[in-house]
Design a protein around this motif. Sequence first.
Motif, PDB file in Angstrom:
ATOM      1  N   ARG A 161       5.225   1.673  -6.169  1.00 37.90           N
ATOM      2  CA  ARG A 161       4.003   1.217  -6.829  1.00 37.90           C
ATOM      3  C   ARG A 161       3.925   1.959  -8.155  1.00 37.90           C
ATOM      4  O   ARG A 161       4.283   3.133  -8.243  1.00 37.90           O
ATOM      5  N   LEU A 188       3.168  -3.909 -11.586  1.00 38.72           N
ATOM      6  CA  LEU A 188       2.580  -3.381 -10.354  1.00 38.72           C
ATOM      7  C   LEU A 188       3.493  -2.379  -9.674  1.00 38.72           C
ATOM      8  O   LEU A 188       3.031  -1.538  -8.910  1.00 38.72           O
ATOM      9  N   SER A 237      -2.353  -2.885  -4.289  1.00 37.57           N
ATOM     10  CA  SER A 237      -3.009  -2.414  -5.515  1.00 37.57           C
ATOM     11  C   SER A 237      -4.499  -2.716  -5.523  1.00 37.57           C
ATOM     12  O   SER A 237      -5.223  -2.276  -6.413  1.00 37.57           O
TER      13      SER A 237
END
Length: 169
Positions: free
Chosen positions: A50, A131, A166
């Motif tokens: 991430r 992301l 996220s």
Amino acid sequence: MNAAPPLNPALAAVQAIVQAYAAADPAAAFQAIDAYAHASLAHTLCTINRYDAGAERVVRLYSSNPEAYPPGGSKDKAGTAWGRHVLQERRVFVGEGEDAIRAFFDDHGAIRELGLRSVINVPVEYGGACLGTVNFLMPRAAVSDADVQTARLAGLLALPALQALSQPQ
């Protein structure tokens, strides 16, 4: 009654990805994405990270080798050529050979110890924002255009899980 023939590894992995998303299980999706790509890439290490844009840091969510690269590990990418290329410009990075890995990765010694000689890093983006990344490392020194396209597809397959992770909890 005849039993159905076994699915080839890529098709079995696609089925596992579908099931993981139906169950809202990002970890299972990452594992299935790794298996899907492995059928073509024959990679030795897959990691999925991430991206925290505010901190310019990647945090490992998945690793096919958790002993060497455990989930939860993180790397600062502020001011690095790799960070600009992959995270900010959102371009695939291909590193071929030990010199390329040494030039772009602080952990090049650990990568070398695992016998890995090439890497494909795929930014996963949505709406112009990165992301995270899907990363494949191989023991061979070179990768093909087909390898890069397989890795890019794996990045697209990871998008729903990275989006879900996220979102604020």
